[in-house]
Design a protein around this motif. Structure first.
Motif, PDB file in Angstrom:
ATOM      1  N   ALA A  68      40.778  41.048  30.644  1.00 30.10           N
ATOM      2  CA  ALA A  68      40.137  42.205  31.272  1.00 30.10           C
ATOM      3  C   ALA A  68      39.900  41.951  32.758  1.00 30.10           C
ATOM      4  O   ALA A  68      40.083  42.847  33.594  1.00 30.10           O
ATOM      5  CB  ALA A  68      38.817  42.525  30.577  1.00 30.10           C
ATOM      6  N   GLY A  69      39.499  40.729  33.099  1.00 24.19           N
ATOM      7  CA  GLY A  69      39.302  40.379  34.504  1.00 24.19           C
ATOM      8  C   GLY A  69      40.591  40.477  35.301  1.00 24.19           C
ATOM      9  O   GLY A  69      40.603  40.997  36.414  1.00 24.19           O
ATOM     10  N   LEU A  70      41.681  39.983  34.719  1.00 26.78           N
ATOM     11  CA  LEU A  70      42.978  40.112  35.402  1.00 26.78           C
ATOM     12  C   LEU A  70      43.378  41.571  35.540  1.00 26.78           C
ATOM     13  O   LEU A  70      43.945  41.972  36.558  1.00 26.78           O
ATOM     14  CB  LEU A  70      44.057  39.351  34.642  1.00 26.78           C
ATOM     15  N   GLY A  71      43.097  42.367  34.514  1.00 25.98           N
ATOM     16  CA  GLY A  71      43.418  43.789  34.575  1.00 25.98           C
ATOM     17  C   GLY A  71      42.646  44.502  35.673  1.00 25.98           C
ATOM     18  O   GLY A  71      43.165  45.384  36.341  1.00 25.98           O
ATOM     19  N   ARG A  72      41.398  44.108  35.866  1.00 27.32           N
ATOM     20  CA  ARG A  72      40.595  44.710  36.946  1.00 27.32           C
ATOM     21  C   ARG A  72      41.025  44.197  38.313  1.00 27.32           C
ATOM     22  O   ARG A  72      40.988  44.915  39.298  1.00 27.32           O
ATOM     23  CB  ARG A  72      39.119  44.422  36.736  1.00 27.32           C
ATOM     24  N   LEU A  73      41.440  42.944  38.362  1.00 25.59           N
ATOM     25  CA  LEU A  73      41.872  42.345  39.621  1.00 25.59           C
ATOM     26  C   LEU A  73      43.200  42.942  40.095  1.00 25.59           C
ATOM     27  O   LEU A  73      43.409  43.109  41.290  1.00 25.59           O
ATOM     28  CB  LEU A  73      42.018  40.829  39.444  1.00 25.59           C
ATOM     29  N   ALA A  74      44.072  43.261  39.154  1.00 25.60           N
ATOM     30  CA  ALA A  74      45.407  43.754  39.508  1.00 25.60           C
ATOM     31  C   ALA A  74      45.762  44.994  38.683  1.00 25.60           C
ATOM     32  O   ALA A  74      46.609  44.946  37.803  1.00 25.60           O
ATOM     33  CB  ALA A  74      46.435  42.651  39.259  1.00 25.60           C
ATOM     34  N   PRO A  75      45.125  46.116  38.959  1.00 27.99           N
ATOM     35  CA  PRO A  75      45.421  47.325  38.185  1.00 27.99           C
ATOM     36  C   PRO A  75      46.816  47.877  38.501  1.00 27.99           C
ATOM     37  O   PRO A  75      47.367  47.618  39.574  1.00 27.99           O
ATOM     38  CB  PRO A  75      44.337  48.305  38.623  1.00 27.99           C
ATOM     39  N   GLU A  76      47.357  48.630  37.574  1.00 31.43           N
ATOM     40  CA  GLU A  76      48.686  49.229  37.779  1.00 31.43           C
ATOM     41  C   GLU A  76      48.675  50.238  38.918  1.00 31.43           C
ATOM     42  O   GLU A  76      49.722  50.524  39.498  1.00 31.43           O
ATOM     43  CB  GLU A  76      49.166  49.894  36.487  1.00 31.43           C
ATOM     44  N   SER A  77      47.515  50.752  39.255  1.00 29.77           N
ATOM     45  CA  SER A  77      47.436  51.729  40.345  1.00 29.77           C
ATOM     46  C   SER A  77      47.603  51.082  41.719  1.00 29.77           C
ATOM     47  O   SER A  77      47.754  51.782  42.711  1.00 29.77           O
ATOM     48  CB  SER A  77      46.095  52.465  40.282  1.00 29.77           C
ATOM     49  N   LYS A  78      47.570  49.753  41.773  1.00 33.97           N
ATOM     50  CA  LYS A  78      47.751  49.036  43.038  1.00 33.97           C
ATOM     51  C   LYS A  78      48.903  48.049  42.897  1.00 33.97           C
ATOM     52  O   LYS A  78      48.701  46.853  42.675  1.00 33.97           O
ATOM     53  CB  LYS A  78      46.471  48.301  43.419  1.00 33.97           C
ATOM     54  N   ARG A  91      51.169  40.530  43.938  1.00 34.68           N
ATOM     55  CA  ARG A  91      50.646  39.254  44.457  1.00 34.68           C
ATOM     56  C   ARG A  91      49.954  38.432  43.371  1.00 34.68           C
ATOM     57  O   ARG A  91      50.152  37.225  43.284  1.00 34.68           O
ATOM     58  CB  ARG A  91      49.681  39.516  45.617  1.00 34.68           C
ATOM     59  N   VAL A  92      49.171  39.091  42.539  1.00 36.26           N
ATOM     60  CA  VAL A  92      48.484  38.379  41.451  1.00 36.26           C
ATOM     61  C   VAL A  92      49.506  37.810  40.476  1.00 36.26           C
ATOM     62  O   VAL A  92      49.376  36.665  40.019  1.00 36.26           O
ATOM     63  CB  VAL A  92      47.477  39.308  40.729  1.00 36.26           C
ATOM     64  N   MET A  93      50.540  38.568  40.171  1.00 41.01           N
ATOM     65  CA  MET A  93      51.584  38.081  39.260  1.00 41.01           C
ATOM     66  C   MET A  93      52.337  36.904  39.881  1.00 41.01           C
ATOM     67  O   MET A  93      52.694  35.955  39.185  1.00 41.01           O
ATOM     68  CB  MET A  93      52.550  39.208  38.896  1.00 41.01           C
ATOM     69  N   ALA A  94      52.564  36.944  41.192  1.00 39.39           N
ATOM     70  CA  ALA A  94      53.243  35.836  41.861  1.00 39.39           C
ATOM     71  C   ALA A  94      52.395  34.567  41.788  1.00 39.39           C
ATOM     72  O   ALA A  94      52.911  33.473  41.518  1.00 39.39           O
ATOM     73  CB  ALA A  94      53.549  36.192  43.313  1.00 39.39           C
ATOM     74  N   VAL A  95      51.094  34.699  42.001  1.00 31.42           N
ATOM     75  CA  VAL A  95      50.198  33.541  41.908  1.00 31.42           C
ATOM     76  C   VAL A  95      50.175  33.010  40.472  1.00 31.42           C
ATOM     77  O   VAL A  95      50.219  31.792  40.245  1.00 31.42           O
ATOM     78  CB  VAL A  95      48.777  33.908  42.398  1.00 31.42           C
ATOM     79  N   ALA A  96      50.110  33.913  39.492  1.00 31.51           N
ATOM     80  CA  ALA A  96      50.099  33.488  38.088  1.00 31.51           C
ATOM     81  C   ALA A  96      51.395  32.779  37.713  1.00 31.51           C
ATOM     82  O   ALA A  96      51.376  31.757  37.007  1.00 31.51           O
ATOM     83  CB  ALA A  96      49.875  34.696  37.180  1.00 31.51           C
ATOM     84  N   CYS A  97      52.521  33.288  38.176  1.00 31.99           N
ATOM     85  CA  CYS A  97      53.814  32.649  37.888  1.00 31.99           C
ATOM     86  C   CYS A  97      53.911  31.283  38.550  1.00 31.99           C
ATOM     87  O   CYS A  97      54.393  30.322  37.947  1.00 31.99           O
ATOM     88  CB  CYS A  97      54.965  33.543  38.345  1.00 31.99           C
ATOM     89  N   ALA A  98      53.442  31.182  39.787  1.00 35.46           N
ATOM     90  CA  ALA A  98      53.459  29.892  40.476  1.00 35.46           C
ATOM     91  C   ALA A  98      52.540  28.897  39.770  1.00 35.46           C
ATOM     92  O   ALA A  98      52.879  27.707  39.628  1.00 35.46           O
ATOM     93  CB  ALA A  98      53.042  30.066  41.931  1.00 35.46           C
ATOM     94  N   ALA A  99      51.391  29.355  39.301  1.00 32.30           N
ATOM     95  CA  ALA A  99      50.475  28.482  38.565  1.00 32.30           C
ATOM     96  C   ALA A  99      51.102  28.025  37.252  1.00 32.30           C
ATOM     97  O   ALA A  99      50.972  26.861  36.864  1.00 32.30           O
ATOM     98  CB  ALA A  99      49.156  29.205  38.300  1.00 32.30           C
ATOM     99  N   SER A 100      51.800  28.927  36.566  1.00 33.53           N
ATOM    100  CA  SER A 100      52.488  28.561  35.323  1.00 33.53           C
ATOM    101  C   SER A 100      53.535  27.491  35.588  1.00 33.53           C
ATOM    102  O   SER A 100      53.644  26.507  34.834  1.00 33.53           O
ATOM    103  CB  SER A 100      53.140  29.804  34.711  1.00 33.53           C
ATOM    104  N   LEU A 101      54.282  27.660  36.640  1.00 39.24           N
ATOM    105  CA  LEU A 101      55.301  26.676  37.013  1.00 39.24           C
ATOM    106  C   LEU A 101      54.663  25.332  37.356  1.00 39.24           C
ATOM    107  O   LEU A 101      55.126  24.276  36.903  1.00 39.24           O
ATOM    108  CB  LEU A 101      56.112  27.212  38.196  1.00 39.24           C
ATOM    109  N   ALA A 102      53.575  25.352  38.109  1.00 40.43           N
ATOM    110  CA  ALA A 102      52.898  24.111  38.503  1.00 40.43           C
ATOM    111  C   ALA A 102      52.305  23.385  37.294  1.00 40.43           C
ATOM    112  O   ALA A 102      52.473  22.170  37.143  1.00 40.43           O
ATOM    113  CB  ALA A 102      51.805  24.415  39.528  1.00 40.43           C
TER     114      ALA A 102
END
Length: 131
Positions: free
Chosen positions: A94-104, A110-121
């Motif tokens: 829910a926090g991620l959904g509020r941080l990165a809503p589909e309306s923005k 950017r949030v997805m890029a950070v999450a993907c980079a964190a997954s890779l790391a």
């Protein structure tokens, strides 16, 4: 077995992070994208099953139940552990959904890029030094 399963999870995390970054870098940075509803995908279920089977760390959460007397106390502990885990996972999503809503879309990207980079790391760390 535990070390190998941790490495498998590390490979999967690297794969998810790399594929996500590739998708983000290839996608147009449009401000308004019409997307079709996603098809039913069971990849999250499969990844969750592999992640849950990896290592023995999840046993530490239920280990205290072995020391509790009777049947009711361990059952109540395990139920509380399960409900607490689900509540935390739900709150995080829910926090991620509020941080990165589909309306923005720009923020979401950017949030997805950070999450993907964190997954890779994290995947690379697990490959080099499994927990």
């Amino acid at each position: 077995l535990s070390a190998w399963s941790e490495r498998i999870v590390g490979v999967l995390l690297c794969l998810i992070g790399a594929l996500g970054l590739r998708r983000i870098l290839r996608a147009p940075a449009a401000s308004h994208v019409h997307a079709e509803p996603p098809a039913r995908d069971r990849s999250a279920l499969g990844l969750g099953l592999v992640h849950g089977a990896a290592g023995l760390s999840h046993l530490y959460g239920v280990l205290p139940a072995l020391g509790l007397p009777g049947i009711a106390a361990p059952a109540l502990y395990l139920a509380g552990y399960g409900v607490g885990s689900l509540a935390l996972i739900t709150a995080f999503a829910a926090g991620l959904g509020r941080l990165a809503p589909e309306s923005k879309p720009a923020v979401r990207r950017r949030v997805m890029a950070v999450a993907c980079a964190a997954s890779l790391a994290v995947g690379l760390v697990w490959l080099v030094h499994p927990i």
